[in-house]
Design an enzyme around this catalytic site. Structure first.
Site, PDB file in Angstrom:
ATOM      1  N   LYS A  10      28.803 146.605  49.831  1.00 44.78           N
ATOM      2  CA  LYS A  10      30.243 146.534  49.590  1.00 44.78           C
ATOM      3  C   LYS A  10      30.586 145.321  48.706  1.00 44.78           C
ATOM      4  O   LYS A  10      29.731 144.461  48.470  1.00 44.78           O
ATOM      5  CB  LYS A  10      30.967 146.465  50.950  1.00 44.78           C
ATOM      6  CG  LYS A  10      30.759 147.725  51.814  1.00 44.78           C
ATOM      7  CD  LYS A  10      31.537 147.626  53.125  1.00 44.78           C
ATOM      8  CE  LYS A  10      31.330 148.861  53.986  1.00 44.78           C
ATOM      9  NZ  LYS A  10      32.132 148.816  55.237  1.00 44.78           N
ATOM     10  N   TYR A  50      36.506 157.517  52.263  1.00 49.95           N
ATOM     11  CA  TYR A  50      36.934 157.125  53.598  1.00 49.95           C
ATOM     12  C   TYR A  50      38.010 158.060  54.171  1.00 49.95           C
ATOM     13  O   TYR A  50      38.768 157.659  55.061  1.00 49.95           O
ATOM     14  CB  TYR A  50      37.432 155.675  53.596  1.00 49.95           C
ATOM     15  CG  TYR A  50      36.313 154.637  53.673  1.00 49.95           C
ATOM     16  CD1 TYR A  50      35.352 154.693  54.677  1.00 49.95           C
ATOM     17  CD2 TYR A  50      36.236 153.594  52.753  1.00 49.95           C
ATOM     18  CE1 TYR A  50      34.332 153.752  54.760  1.00 49.95           C
ATOM     19  CE2 TYR A  50      35.221 152.636  52.832  1.00 49.95           C
ATOM     20  CZ  TYR A  50      34.274 152.724  53.843  1.00 49.95           C
ATOM     21  OH  TYR A  50      33.269 151.788  53.935  1.00 49.95           O
ATOM     22  N   ASN A 113      32.173 143.745  56.233  1.00 48.28           N
ATOM     23  CA  ASN A 113      30.895 143.904  56.933  1.00 48.28           C
ATOM     24  C   ASN A 113      29.739 144.328  56.031  1.00 48.28           C
ATOM     25  O   ASN A 113      28.764 144.920  56.468  1.00 48.28           O
ATOM     26  CB  ASN A 113      31.057 144.820  58.151  1.00 48.28           C
ATOM     27  CG  ASN A 113      31.523 146.206  57.777  1.00 48.28           C
ATOM     28  OD1 ASN A 113      31.642 146.528  56.593  1.00 48.28           O
ATOM     29  ND2 ASN A 113      31.777 147.036  58.767  1.00 48.28           N
ATOM     30  N   HIS A 116      27.569 149.707  53.751  1.00 47.35           N
ATOM     31  CA  HIS A 116      27.940 151.033  54.257  1.00 47.35           C
ATOM     32  C   HIS A 116      26.697 151.906  54.304  1.00 47.35           C
ATOM     33  O   HIS A 116      25.850 151.821  53.423  1.00 47.35           O
ATOM     34  CB  HIS A 116      28.966 151.713  53.327  1.00 47.35           C
ATOM     35  CG  HIS A 116      29.087 153.184  53.611  1.00 47.35           C
ATOM     36  ND1 HIS A 116      29.864 153.665  54.638  1.00 47.35           N
ATOM     37  CD2 HIS A 116      28.472 154.262  53.069  1.00 47.35           C
ATOM     38  CE1 HIS A 116      29.729 154.990  54.695  1.00 47.35           C
ATOM     39  NE2 HIS A 116      28.890 155.365  53.745  1.00 47.35           N
ATOM     40  N   GLU A 127      28.422 162.256  50.854  1.00 46.92           N
ATOM     41  CA  GLU A 127      28.572 160.978  50.149  1.00 46.92           C
ATOM     42  C   GLU A 127      27.635 160.882  48.942  1.00 46.92           C
ATOM     43  O   GLU A 127      28.016 160.346  47.902  1.00 46.92           O
ATOM     44  CB  GLU A 127      28.338 159.823  51.135  1.00 46.92           C
ATOM     45  CG  GLU A 127      29.459 159.745  52.171  1.00 46.92           C
ATOM     46  CD  GLU A 127      29.159 158.829  53.356  1.00 46.92           C
ATOM     47  OE1 GLU A 127      28.079 158.205  53.386  1.00 46.92           O
ATOM     48  OE2 GLU A 127      30.022 158.744  54.252  1.00 46.92           O
TER      49      GLU A 127
HETATM   50  P1  RTP Z   1      31.020 152.279  57.120  1.00 46.07           P
HETATM   51  O1  RTP Z   1      31.626 153.667  57.159  1.00 46.07           O
HETATM   52  O2  RTP Z   1      31.736 151.345  56.177  1.00 46.07           O
HETATM   53  O3  RTP Z   1      29.552 152.327  56.912  1.00 46.07           O
HETATM   54  O4  RTP Z   1      31.183 151.599  58.556  1.00 46.07           O
HETATM   55  P2  RTP Z   1      30.955 152.256  59.973  1.00 46.07           P
HETATM   56  O5  RTP Z   1      30.527 153.682  59.831  1.00 46.07           O
HETATM   57  O6  RTP Z   1      30.087 151.334  60.744  1.00 46.07           O
HETATM   58  O7  RTP Z   1      32.411 152.190  60.587  1.00 46.07           O
HETATM   59  P3  RTP Z   1      33.628 153.226  60.438  1.00 46.07           P
HETATM   60  O8  RTP Z   1      34.136 153.524  61.777  1.00 46.07           O
HETATM   61  O9  RTP Z   1      33.252 154.370  59.555  1.00 46.07           O
HETATM   62  O10 RTP Z   1      34.721 152.337  59.715  1.00 46.07           O
HETATM   63  C1  RTP Z   1      34.746 152.205  58.308  1.00 46.07           C
HETATM   64  C2  RTP Z   1      35.057 150.773  57.942  1.00 46.07           C
HETATM   65  O11 RTP Z   1      36.400 150.491  58.296  1.00 46.07           O
HETATM   66  C3  RTP Z   1      36.504 149.124  58.631  1.00 46.07           C
HETATM   67  N1  RTP Z   1      37.119 149.011  59.939  1.00 46.07           N
HETATM   68  N2  RTP Z   1      38.063 148.155  60.197  1.00 46.07           N
HETATM   69  N3  RTP Z   1      40.112 146.693  61.442  1.00 46.07           N
HETATM   70  C4  RTP Z   1      39.384 147.522  62.163  1.00 46.07           C
HETATM   71  O12 RTP Z   1      39.530 147.680  63.333  1.00 46.07           O
HETATM   72  C5  RTP Z   1      38.376 148.297  61.474  1.00 46.07           C
HETATM   73  N4  RTP Z   1      37.626 149.255  62.009  1.00 46.07           N
HETATM   74  C6  RTP Z   1      36.817 149.693  61.028  1.00 46.07           C
HETATM   75  C7  RTP Z   1      35.119 148.524  58.667  1.00 46.07           C
HETATM   76  O13 RTP Z   1      34.930 147.746  57.506  1.00 46.07           O
HETATM   77  C8  RTP Z   1      34.216 149.736  58.678  1.00 46.07           C
HETATM   78  O14 RTP Z   1      33.001 149.461  58.044  1.00 46.07           O
HETATM   79 MG    MG Z   2      31.538 155.088  58.644  1.00 44.95          MG
END
Ligand code: RTP
Ligand code: MG
Length: 149
Positions: A10, A50, A113, A116, A127
């Protein structure tokens, strides 16, 4: 089963010079890089990528962040690479991510974080097709794979 997954450093990871470190971890693990590019994500692509989070309160921030600077998009191949990559990344919130994972070692806040990775075979396929044309993905054998498989 040999799979492909979509992994992206990212904008925070690019700015913090973590591209090489992340590529290194996946290479050393034994996975094969089959496509990669540094790119600027458009607003449209960010919203598509997203899309599953569009009703969430942080959606706007997420789109602004992921379009805030270059990202390094990659496709990695290997046995069980989708699940393994998620384990190598660590939990979504770096404060809960184990040391030894990318987010656990380098991240502090959930909004920044670093990395991705696709979370299922269906999202990997979606994707990869969203970010890469088929002619940007290579198929090749590495001699070292005979020592991994
Ligand atoms: P990613 O899709 O980016 O790989 O991350 P992930 O699967 O671990 O998490 P996901 O639930 O898909 O969430 C996507 C991204 O949204 C941001 N996020 N912010 N503020 C919050 O509570 C919150 N929750 C999620 C994070 O940057 C996450 O990577
Ligand atoms: Mg995700």
């Amino acid at each position: 089963m040999v799979e492909k997954t979509f992994i992206m450093v990212k904008p925070d990871g690019v700015q913090r010079n973590l591209v090489g470190e992340i590529v290194n971890r996946f290479e050393k693990k034994g996975f094969t890089l089959v496509g990669a590019k540094l790119m600027q994500i458009t607003d449209e692509l960010a919203k598509e990528h997203y899309g599953e989070h569009k009703e969430r309160p942080f959606f706007g921030e997420l789109v602004d962040f992921i379009t805030s600077g270059p990202v390094f998009a990659m496709v990695w191949e290997g046995e069980n690479v989708i699940t393994s990559a998620r384990e190598m990344m660590g939990k979504t919130n770096p404060s809960e991510a184990a040391l030894g994972t990318v987010r656990g070692d380098y991240g502090v806040t959930v909004g920044k974080n670093i990395i991705h990775g696709s979370d299922s075979p269906e999202s990997a396929e979606r994707e990869i097709n969203l970010f890469f044309h088929s002619n940007e993905l290579l198929s090749y054998n590495k001699q070292v794979n005979t020592w991994i498989y």
